[in-house]
Scaffold this motif. Structure first.
Motif, PDB file in Angstrom:
ATOM      1  N   PHE A  96       0.698  -1.599  -0.258  1.00 43.51           N
ATOM      2  CA  PHE A  96       0.207   0.154   0.237  1.00 43.51           C
ATOM      3  C   PHE A  96       1.076   1.406   0.007  1.00 43.51           C
ATOM      4  O   PHE A  96       0.064   2.260   0.145  1.00 43.51           O
ATOM      5  CB  PHE A  96      -0.827   0.299   0.959  1.00 43.51           C
ATOM      6  N   GLU A  97       1.863   1.414  -0.265  1.00 44.00           N
ATOM      7  CA  GLU A  97       2.684   2.464  -0.056  1.00 44.00           C
ATOM      8  C   GLU A  97       2.606   3.238  -0.850  1.00 44.00           C
ATOM      9  O   GLU A  97       3.412   4.469  -0.591  1.00 44.00           O
ATOM     10  CB  GLU A  97       4.479   1.846   0.465  1.00 44.00           C
ATOM     11  N   ARG A  98       2.363   3.437  -2.127  1.00 40.12           N
ATOM     12  CA  ARG A  98       2.443   3.395  -3.263  1.00 40.12           C
ATOM     13  C   ARG A  98       0.473   4.120  -3.386  1.00 40.12           C
ATOM     14  O   ARG A  98       0.871   4.546  -4.548  1.00 40.12           O
ATOM     15  CB  ARG A  98       2.744   2.714  -4.458  1.00 40.12           C
ATOM     16  N   ASN A  99      -0.215   3.569  -3.107  1.00 39.35           N
ATOM     17  CA  ASN A  99      -1.084   4.095  -2.905  1.00 39.35           C
ATOM     18  C   ASN A  99      -1.188   5.719  -3.103  1.00 39.35           C
ATOM     19  O   ASN A  99      -1.202   6.583  -2.114  1.00 39.35           O
ATOM     20  CB  ASN A  99      -2.836   3.619  -1.861  1.00 39.35           C
ATOM     21  N   PRO A 100      -2.402   6.412  -4.100  1.00 40.64           N
ATOM     22  CA  PRO A 100      -2.276   7.401  -3.509  1.00 40.64           C
ATOM     23  C   PRO A 100      -2.777   8.468  -3.389  1.00 40.64           C
ATOM     24  O   PRO A 100      -3.002   9.668  -2.643  1.00 40.64           O
ATOM     25  CB  PRO A 100      -2.476   7.668  -5.812  1.00 40.64           C
ATOM     26  N   HIS A 101      -4.298   7.618  -3.069  1.00 41.01           N
ATOM     27  CA  HIS A 101      -4.788   8.595  -1.631  1.00 41.01           C
ATOM     28  C   HIS A 101      -4.362   8.176  -0.011  1.00 41.01           C
ATOM     29  O   HIS A 101      -5.238   8.756   0.614  1.00 41.01           O
ATOM     30  CB  HIS A 101      -6.543   7.751  -2.012  1.00 41.01           C
ATOM     31  N   LEU A 102      -3.058   7.425  -0.600  1.00 43.58           N
ATOM     32  CA  LEU A 102      -2.854   7.094   1.277  1.00 43.58           C
ATOM     33  C   LEU A 102      -1.274   8.446   1.815  1.00 43.58           C
ATOM     34  O   LEU A 102      -1.035   8.479   1.162  1.00 43.58           O
ATOM     35  CB  LEU A 102      -2.015   6.123   1.609  1.00 43.58           C
ATOM     36  N   SER A 103      -1.898   9.477   2.828  1.00 44.61           N
ATOM     37  CA  SER A 103      -0.644   9.910   2.961  1.00 44.61           C
ATOM     38  C   SER A 103       0.369   9.303   4.027  1.00 44.61           C
ATOM     39  O   SER A 103       1.509   9.631   4.237  1.00 44.61           O
ATOM     40  CB  SER A 103      -1.310  11.680   4.207  1.00 44.61           C
ATOM     41  N   ALA A 104       0.349   8.602   4.286  1.00 40.92           N
ATOM     42  CA  ALA A 104       0.977   7.337   4.687  1.00 40.92           C
ATOM     43  C   ALA A 104       0.971   5.978   5.817  1.00 40.92           C
ATOM     44  O   ALA A 104      -0.536   5.850   5.846  1.00 40.92           O
ATOM     45  CB  ALA A 104       1.247   8.280   6.866  1.00 40.92           C
ATOM     46  N   VAL A 105       1.673   4.716   5.656  1.00 39.94           N
ATOM     47  CA  VAL A 105       1.247   3.306   5.398  1.00 39.94           C
ATOM     48  C   VAL A 105       2.142   3.259   7.153  1.00 39.94           C
ATOM     49  O   VAL A 105       3.742   3.035   6.662  1.00 39.94           O
ATOM     50  CB  VAL A 105       1.220   2.491   4.215  1.00 39.94           C
ATOM     51  N   GLU A 106       2.205   2.621   8.115  1.00 37.41           N
ATOM     52  CA  GLU A 106       1.985   1.970   9.172  1.00 37.41           C
ATOM     53  C   GLU A 106       2.308   0.625   9.452  1.00 37.41           C
ATOM     54  O   GLU A 106       0.988   0.439   8.731  1.00 37.41           O
ATOM     55  CB  GLU A 106       2.647   2.886  10.235  1.00 37.41           C
ATOM     56  N   ARG A 107       3.306   0.143   9.858  1.00 38.26           N
ATOM     57  CA  ARG A 107       2.942  -1.440  10.424  1.00 38.26           C
ATOM     58  C   ARG A 107       2.169  -2.097  11.192  1.00 38.26           C
ATOM     59  O   ARG A 107       1.983  -1.149  12.300  1.00 38.26           O
ATOM     60  CB  ARG A 107       4.412  -2.301  10.679  1.00 38.26           C
ATOM     61  N   PHE A 108       0.647  -2.782  10.769  1.00 33.60           N
ATOM     62  CA  PHE A 108      -0.066  -3.067  12.073  1.00 33.60           C
ATOM     63  C   PHE A 108       0.518  -3.678  13.098  1.00 33.60           C
ATOM     64  O   PHE A 108       1.093  -4.531  13.067  1.00 33.60           O
ATOM     65  CB  PHE A 108      -0.918  -3.760  11.022  1.00 33.60           C
ATOM     66  N   THR A 109      -0.093  -3.484  14.123  1.00 29.67           N
ATOM     67  CA  THR A 109       0.001  -3.967  15.481  1.00 29.67           C
ATOM     68  C   THR A 109      -1.189  -3.500  16.293  1.00 29.67           C
ATOM     69  O   THR A 109      -1.794  -2.314  15.498  1.00 29.67           O
ATOM     70  CB  THR A 109       1.559  -3.296  16.342  1.00 29.67           C
ATOM     71  N   PRO A 110      -1.758  -4.608  17.307  1.00 28.52           N
ATOM     72  CA  PRO A 110      -2.639  -4.275  17.844  1.00 28.52           C
ATOM     73  C   PRO A 110      -2.085  -2.909  18.614  1.00 28.52           C
ATOM     74  O   PRO A 110      -3.012  -1.897  18.984  1.00 28.52           O
ATOM     75  CB  PRO A 110      -2.552  -4.860  19.171  1.00 28.52           C
ATOM     76  N   ALA A 111      -1.094  -2.024  19.501  1.00 27.45           N
ATOM     77  CA  ALA A 111      -0.439  -1.116  19.695  1.00 27.45           C
ATOM     78  C   ALA A 111      -0.857   0.349  19.326  1.00 27.45           C
ATOM     79  O   ALA A 111      -1.185   1.290  19.511  1.00 27.45           O
ATOM     80  CB  ALA A 111       1.060  -1.350  20.747  1.00 27.45           C
ATOM     81  N   ALA A 112       0.095   0.129  17.851  1.00 23.12           N
ATOM     82  CA  ALA A 112      -0.311   0.870  17.382  1.00 23.12           C
ATOM     83  C   ALA A 112      -2.125   1.391  16.860  1.00 23.12           C
ATOM     84  O   ALA A 112      -1.969   2.286  16.528  1.00 23.12           O
ATOM     85  CB  ALA A 112       0.044   0.386  16.009  1.00 23.12           C
ATOM     86  N   ALA A 113      -3.190   0.057  16.601  1.00 25.08           N
ATOM     87  CA  ALA A 113      -4.079   0.548  16.582  1.00 25.08           C
ATOM     88  C   ALA A 113      -4.889   0.386  17.391  1.00 25.08           C
ATOM     89  O   ALA A 113      -5.866   1.089  16.617  1.00 25.08           O
ATOM     90  CB  ALA A 113      -4.747  -0.672  15.609  1.00 25.08           C
ATOM     91  N   ALA A 114      -4.644   1.213  18.289  1.00 26.94           N
ATOM     92  CA  ALA A 114      -5.370   1.706  19.679  1.00 26.94           C
ATOM     93  C   ALA A 114      -5.668   2.816  19.455  1.00 26.94           C
ATOM     94  O   ALA A 114      -6.916   2.926  20.202  1.00 26.94           O
ATOM     95  CB  ALA A 114      -4.182   1.743  20.814  1.00 26.94           C
ATOM     96  N   ASN A 115      -5.354   3.948  18.821  1.00 26.64           N
ATOM     97  CA  ASN A 115      -5.889   5.131  18.728  1.00 26.64           C
ATOM     98  C   ASN A 115      -6.602   4.649  17.509  1.00 26.64           C
ATOM     99  O   ASN A 115      -6.955   6.334  16.314  1.00 26.64           O
ATOM    100  CB  ASN A 115      -5.378   5.898  18.609  1.00 26.64           C
ATOM    101  N   ALA A 116      -6.750   3.764  16.376  1.00 27.11           N
ATOM    102  CA  ALA A 116      -7.340   3.726  15.291  1.00 27.11           C
ATOM    103  C   ALA A 116      -8.217   3.854  14.627  1.00 27.11           C
ATOM    104  O   ALA A 116      -9.207   3.003  15.380  1.00 27.11           O
ATOM    105  CB  ALA A 116      -6.105   2.834  13.900  1.00 27.11           C
ATOM    106  N   ILE A 117      -9.639   3.849  13.794  1.00 28.85           N
ATOM    107  CA  ILE A 117     -11.286   3.249  13.223  1.00 28.85           C
ATOM    108  C   ILE A 117     -10.664   1.955  12.902  1.00 28.85           C
ATOM    109  O   ILE A 117      -9.753   1.600  12.011  1.00 28.85           O
ATOM    110  CB  ILE A 117     -10.978   4.274  12.795  1.00 28.85           C
ATOM    111  N   TYR A 118     -11.330   0.967  13.308  1.00 27.83           N
ATOM    112  CA  TYR A 118     -11.045  -0.205  12.311  1.00 27.83           C
ATOM    113  C   TYR A 118     -12.385  -0.336  11.166  1.00 27.83           C
ATOM    114  O   TYR A 118     -13.722  -0.112  11.862  1.00 27.83           O
ATOM    115  CB  TYR A 118     -11.334  -1.443  13.600  1.00 27.83           C
ATOM    116  N   LEU A 119     -12.397  -0.570  10.192  1.00 30.30           N
ATOM    117  CA  LEU A 119     -13.253  -0.507   8.978  1.00 30.30           C
ATOM    118  C   LEU A 119     -13.502  -2.568   9.197  1.00 30.30           C
ATOM    119  O   LEU A 119     -12.578  -3.239   8.542  1.00 30.30           O
ATOM    120  CB  LEU A 119     -12.632  -0.533   7.963  1.00 30.30           C
TER     121      LEU A 119
END
Length: 331
Positions: A96-119
């Motif tokens: 997803f690093e070259r997806n034109p609609h994203l500003s940044a891509v990070e590796r998923f971890t439960p800790a990193a996703a603590a403040n993310a919205i789950y789709l």
């Protein structure tokens, strides 16, 4: 949980009860329809998530298909809110690093996703609307999407060279889906018979994490790459197919992204109307228990999948190849 905190158990219990209550409310909202869900959850004048200046998003499911289903949502947020900083937490970061609609891509971890919205799409099973529509509702969008965003990737030179040696039209098969459920697995005998018919006319490429045919005897037109590719190579290979054949799986979603005709073996685990994919020929068996979304072994011996006959699948593949050839000739 802080060690020695006398209220730690109470705090954890209250958090769990709050999450349970929120899920019950969200399930109730889902039955109000897409527009009702969005308007009940974020009534005017409250701001919807897609209207924020920054968003951190992740897919509830961990498969490549679940993550690709997020891409129409990125596209719509970017259209409606061009300045939004969209960060996607992915298990397949390099895809997803070259997806034109994203500003940044990070590796998923439960800790990193603590403040993310789950789709997510699985609060109500079977899902009452297409999965992408349910996922979009998580950020306040009422969205129908029939096309996923194709990943911009480069394959390894070895895979590019090996595929170049396989004459077209290439039929790519993914006989096995993920281990999430055993109830997507078309019988081995059916796959064997299908490959025997297809190699009479086409070159057939098997992909996936492991081969269904450890000792294939299909002749020189059969090529197995199963268990030999990275995710990037797997995706790129599917973009080189004339037709994709497989169960509801990552391959099905990738084929849609690249507008590759596909023949999808739904059986009865999921309903075809969960995916508005215009290039897919769907084999769905409307038995009484379908769609079941059952993750434990089927009590009816997979009668929905046994009802799909290899000759019918073969005819669908031939028709898709011929239709695709006609379109290419007209272009």
């Amino acid at each position: 949980m802080a060690e020695g905190n006398p209220f730690a158990h109470l705090i954890a219990s209250l958090g769990w009860q709050r999450q349970r209550a929120e899920n019950l409310i969200r399930r109730w909202m889902i039955f109000r329809g897409a527009r009702g869900t969005v308007n009940w959850r974020w009534p005017w004048p409250f701001q919807k998530p897609w209207q924020r200046a920054r968003l951190r998003l992740c897919s509830h499911g961990g498969g490549i298909g679940d993550e690709l289903m997020c891409t129409p949502i990125f596209r719509e947020i970017r259209r409606l809110n061009p300045r939004c900083h969209i960060t996607f937490l992915s298990r397949h970061q390099d895809v997803f690093e070259r997806n034109p609609h994203l500003s940044a891509v990070e590796r998923f971890t439960p800790a990193a996703a603590a403040n993310a919205i789950y789709l997510q799409y699985n609060l109500v099973l079977p899902p009452p609307r297409p999965l992408v529509t349910l996922m979009a509702e998580c950020v306040g969008l009422n969205l129908s999407a029939s096309h996923l965003e194709p990943p911009i990737i480069d394959p390894s030179e070895s895979i590019r060279a090996r595929i170049a040696e396989v004459p077209g039209p290439r039929i790519i098969i993914q006989p096995q889906a993920s281990r999430w459920t055993p109830n997507k697995q078309w019988p081995f005998a059916s796959w064997t018979r299908l490959v025997e018919m297809l190699v009479e006319r086409y070159h057939v490429i098997e992909v996936g994490t492991q081969s269904m045919f450890p000792q294939p005897q299909f002749g020189p037109r059969f090529h197995s790459f199963a268990g030999e590719t990275t995710m990037r190579d797997f995706i790129w290979m599917l973009s080189q197919a004339a037709v994709f054949v497989g169960p509801v799986s990552g391959g099905m979603h990738i084929a849609n992204a690249y507008k590759i005709p596909s023949v999808v073996l739904f059986g009865g685990y999921e309903a075809p109307d969960g995916f508005d994919y215009p290039f897919a020929h769907r084999f769905f068996t409307p038995v009484d228990c379908a769609p079941c979304w059952l993750t434990t072994p089927c009590p009816f011996e997979l009668k929905c999948l046994h009802a799909i006959h290899p000759d019918a699948v073969s005819r669908a593949v031939v028709k898709a190849v011929e239709a695709n050839a006609s379109k290419l000739a007209e272009a």
